[in-house]
Design an enzyme around this catalytic site. Sequence first.
Site, short mmCIF file in Angstrom:
data_model
loop_
_atom_site.label_atom_id
_atom_site.label_comp_id
_atom_site.label_asym_id
_atom_site.label_seq_id
_atom_site.Cartn_x
_atom_site.Cartn_y
_atom_site.Cartn_z
N LYS A 71 33.09 40.76 44.13
CA LYS A 71 34.52 41.04 43.97
C LYS A 71 35.03 40.29 42.76
CE LYS A 71 38.48 42.67 45.61
NZ LYS A 71 38.65 43.28 44.25
N LYS A 95 35.68 31.03 44.45
CA LYS A 95 37.06 31.29 44.89
C LYS A 95 37.10 32.03 46.23
CE LYS A 95 39.44 32.75 41.39
NZ LYS A 95 40.06 33.64 40.35
N LYS A 107 32.51 39.91 38.05
CA LYS A 107 33.57 40.07 37.04
C LYS A 107 33.14 41.12 36.05
CE LYS A 107 37.58 38.00 35.95
NZ LYS A 107 38.44 37.22 36.87
N THR A 191 49.10 36.55 43.02
CA THR A 191 48.51 35.37 42.36
C THR A 191 49.55 34.26 42.27
OG1 THR A 191 47.06 36.83 41.10
CG2 THR A 191 47.29 34.57 40.30
N ASN A 222 51.33 38.75 34.40
CA ASN A 222 51.51 38.95 35.85
C ASN A 222 51.67 37.63 36.60
OD1 ASN A 222 49.88 39.08 38.64
ND2 ASN A 222 51.06 40.96 38.36
N SER A 364 43.95 41.20 47.45
CA SER A 364 42.97 42.27 47.19
C SER A 364 42.15 42.54 48.46
CB SER A 364 42.02 41.88 46.06
OG SER A 364 42.58 42.21 44.81
N1 GLU Z 1 41.31 38.87 38.49
C1 GLU Z 1 41.79 38.13 39.63
C2 GLU Z 1 41.09 36.78 39.71
O1 GLU Z 1 40.63 36.26 38.73
C3 GLU Z 1 41.75 38.92 40.92
C4 GLU Z 1 40.40 39.42 41.35
C5 GLU Z 1 40.44 40.38 42.53
O2 GLU Z 1 41.52 40.64 43.06
O3 GLU Z 1 39.37 40.85 42.90
O4 GLU Z 1 41.04 36.14 40.74
#
Ligand code: GLU
Length: 430
Positions: A71, A95, A107, A191, A222, A364
């Site tokens: 993810k 995370k 990613k 976030t 954002n 998410s």
């Molecule tokens: N890009 C965001 C992060 O760095 C969200 C990733 C997601 O929702 O999967 O945490």
Amino acid sequence: SVPMSSTPYTRYKDTMHAVVRKLKLSDAEKALFEEPQFIHKDTLKITKEDGSTLELPAFRVQFNNARGPFKGGIRFHPLADEDEVKALAALMAIKTAVVNIPFGGGKGGVQCNPKELTKGEVQEVARAYIRAFQDHIGPDIDCPAPDVNTNSAIMAWMRDEYEKQTNSYSPAMITGKPLSYGGSIGRDTATARGGFFILQEMMDREALDPGELTVVIQGFGNAGAHMAHFLHDAGYTVVAVSDSQGGVYSSEGIDPVRIQKYKGKTGSVAGEYCEGSVCDIDRMKMDNVKHITNEEILELPCDILIPAALDNVITAKNADKVQAKYILELANGPTTPEADAILEKKGVHVIPDVLANAGGVTVSYFEWTQGRSGEQWTEEQVDSELKRVILEGYKAVRREARREQVSYRHAAFSVGLKRMLAAMRVRGWL
Ligand code: GLU
């Protein structure tokens, strides 16, 4: 042992190695965190509207899926390369473990400058990305999301392309979608909201009154823009904000609603006063604001500093000049390991990215479960579940930091690595 010239991935490894040593992990255990499970790369060929062609390097890094499907977001940025995407994928794995949601870490990135592309060309990049990596993506395999310079419109094109290519209905293959096409209420603010809940909890515990606290926010995308609103509404004084063009500072505080309006009108937060380095001094005096650069903003007097833009901004060069008592990392990787050491000596309390910005991936997860079940959560449901999940993560990190006498970053890595190891052990990977 900080490398002479560090990269995002060597910075990740630096922190990981310190925590691996503290946890006394074996070489076999350590090896599991050294490299991603899979690195997929391709070149996206895009025909521009003027007939010329672009060849864009594109990546999907799948760091670890011991705890669930890979993810993590996809960024469109000129500096997105394999090393950076690897580091961001590793941070995602930690995370998701810190907030204990059933995902691994991945990613994506496309090396391009979306500011030089038309809307139609951005759509072409989005669709080409899915065609390049569709075999490696899916609701139970790897579920992308927005990141730097990507948004809900891009997620919609990506889902549409995936469903066409695979002849399927797959609302859960990607998150951060528009509300009208499988999105979740509260994903856009998530976030910032998660970071806000952590900050409120910390200030409450220390009996600090928001009315007496000043905040500086670097970045007005954002994460940064929503955070400015949440803090302003809760009574904090936001004294400075910036975007990639620079920013504004007022010791009296600035109204994020007004700044948002200026940015909408002129394209940048300082745009009402300045074009490039040329500023309307009389107007600035009238509004009681000063123009500041993105370097200066980090060194302003304030209680709470919130980097909410790009990585590698608080470094050995400026860490000593940071005046904030707290740093809340809404950006990924804003502070280098060398800066961490300097800040720790100064007594600056850093709430690390893998905890502070985990609200995004947490909602998410809520969007993903809604996509799989066909249910629709209410705003209240999303907000209260987000608060519960992120504060659980915060408490786990706080406990670990106390017990092991380490920084919150090392404690968060420690919690994350241990949870990943537990899953890898029961799965027989060790
Ligand atoms: N890009 C965001 C992060 O760095 C969200 C990733 C997601 O929702 O999967 O945490």
